[in-house]
Design an enzyme around this catalytic site. Structure first.
Site, PDB file in Angstrom:
ATOM      1  N   LYS A  52     -13.553 -25.984  65.310  1.00 17.53           N
ATOM      2  CA  LYS A  52     -13.141 -26.849  64.210  1.00 17.53           C
ATOM      3  C   LYS A  52     -14.280 -27.005  63.189  1.00 17.53           C
ATOM      4  CE  LYS A  52     -14.435 -30.807  67.070  1.00 17.53           C
ATOM      5  NZ  LYS A  52     -14.005 -32.080  67.677  1.00 17.53           N
ATOM      6  N   TYR A 264     -39.084 -41.836  46.134  1.00 16.54           N
ATOM      7  CA  TYR A 264     -38.379 -43.060  45.771  1.00 16.54           C
ATOM      8  C   TYR A 264     -38.770 -44.216  46.676  1.00 16.54           C
ATOM      9  CZ  TYR A 264     -35.222 -40.417  42.740  1.00 16.54           C
ATOM     10  OH  TYR A 264     -34.694 -39.633  41.744  1.00 16.54           O
ATOM     11  N   MET A 317     -32.177 -36.225  46.770  1.00 15.60           N
ATOM     12  CA  MET A 317     -30.954 -35.437  46.709  1.00 15.60           C
ATOM     13  C   MET A 317     -31.230 -33.945  46.817  1.00 15.60           C
ATOM     14  SD  MET A 317     -27.978 -35.230  43.767  1.00 15.60           S
ATOM     15  CE  MET A 317     -27.340 -36.872  44.108  1.00 15.60           C
TER      16      MET A 317
END
Length: 382
Positions: A52, A264, A317
């Site tokens: 899956k 950050y 990110m």
């Protein structure tokens, strides 16, 4: 199935133009892991495979082809769409749908020869009303309390009969912890419930369940994460060959002065002057944000040329900072690939540093990484 393998990405260590990072899947190791698990089972117990979620994020076409060449004939997916894709690629394979029968979709299952894992009275009734157009599994709940019929509901199915029943199955809640009392309870319940269907094959063991011992094996095992190199339980024997290597490029290196912060939130402060590499992998790529570090906690390590590289600060990110101070000059250059996990840094180690499990890390890998499938699943040289 050679057409599926030949469609995979180039088998070369030479970076392709524009490569940001790469996921290398060793099909020989995948096939070898399936054979190892199959050999561990009782005589007469079939070894299936859970494929899956795009084979746990690694590419369903080449991975399913490799498993087929290794000898696997029974596959488990989550959704009917996954099942239809599986059947199109492996038309002789048995395809079980773990999510069960979707309302109004019996004709779709029949057209693609999908086997629903019927887990509720409503699903059983709908499959009956459709004339039981193909084989189906009966999914019974023995203690995980997700999908599955209760003992009473299962007894009702047994009393009224279900045509073309090909499997009775259940799922273990705590197989990753061998000494968990619930394992024995679920085994006992499954024996009792499945006895209502004499002659129908039975399946209880997932990856971790295989390592609980022969009493859990029954007629069909359905390993998943162990096939792909994840460690399914705290039993050290359950760690098989690594299958996946995740690498990403160094974008830039620089010196971070003592007392300066990075990333950050200024979450990590340099205790001394140090060298830093910015690596092109971030949470948009599935390299989890929680794998980063702070002044209060360590994060994941990467690896390059025999050296571990600790993560510095938060994962962004698109990039993550790593400490390259221990590396000899000239090794960590712009464009060099760093291993984020693989043979040297285990996927489960990185997942643990991120406070999660290898399953999540593998299935989160993004599509900005080039996927390469290498190795011969037949175990012979080409």
């Amino acid at each position: 199935m050679t057409d599926l393998l030949s469609s995979s990405l180039p088998r070369t260590d030479t970076p392709q133009p524009g490569d940001n990072g790469r996921i290398t899947v060793d099909l020989a190791a995948l096939a070898a892991n399936w054979r190892t698990l199959a050999a561990r089972l009782n005589d007469g117990t079939e070894c299936g495979a859970a494929v899956k979620a795009d084979c746990y994020g690694l590419g369903d076409a080449p991975c399913m082809s490799a498993l087929w060449q290794a000898g696997c004939r029974t596959f488990f997916v989550a959704t009917p769409q996954e099942g239809a894709r599986l059947r199109a690629m492996l038309p002789e394979a048995a395809a079980y749908i773990l999510n069960g029968l979707y309302p109004g979709d019996a004709d779709y299952y029949a057209a693609h020869e999908l086997r629903p894992c019927l887990g509720s009275p409503a699903e059983v009734a709908e499959w009956r009303e459709a004339g039981a157009p193909g084989p189906a599994a009966l999914h019974v709940d023995t203690g995980i309390s997700r999908l599955g019929l209760s003992a009473g509901e299962t007894a009702g199915v047994a009393a009224s009969g279900l045509p073309r029943l090909s499997l009775v199955m259940s799922h273990l809640a705590c197989a990753d912890t061998p000494d968990a009392p619930s394992n024995a309870r679920q085994l006992s319940r499954f024996r009792e419930i499945s006895a209502l269907f004499p002659g129908v094959p039975r399946s209880l063991a997932n990856s971790a369940g295989i390592f609980l011992g022969p009493t859990f094996h029954f007629d069909l095992a359905r390993p998943g994460v162990a096939l792909y190199g994840g460690q399914p339980s705290n039993d050290a024997a359950s760690r098989l060959a690594p299958v996946v290597t995740l690498e990403a490029r160094i974008l830039h290196t620089h010196v971070l002065a003592r007392g300066e912060t990075i990333g950050y939130g200024a979450a990590w402060t340099a205790p001394a002057d140090m060298r830093v590499a910015m690596v092109a992998a971030g949470y948009a790529d599935g390299y989890l944000r929680s794998a980063g570090s702070s002044d209060a906690r360590a994060g994941a390590d990467a690896w390059l040329a025999g050296y571990r590289l600790p993560a510095l600060g938060r994962v962004s990110m698109d990039m993550t900072a790593f400490d390259i101070s221990a590396l000899p000059e000239g090794l960590a250059e712009r464009g060099v690939f760093v291993e984020l996990f693989g043979a040297n840094i285990g996927v489960d180690e990185v997942a643990a540093a991120a406070g999660t499990i290898g399953y999540e890390l593998l299935t989160s890998l993004g599509h900005r990484f080039t996927r390469r499938h290498v190795g011969d699943p037949t175990g012979t040289k080409r």
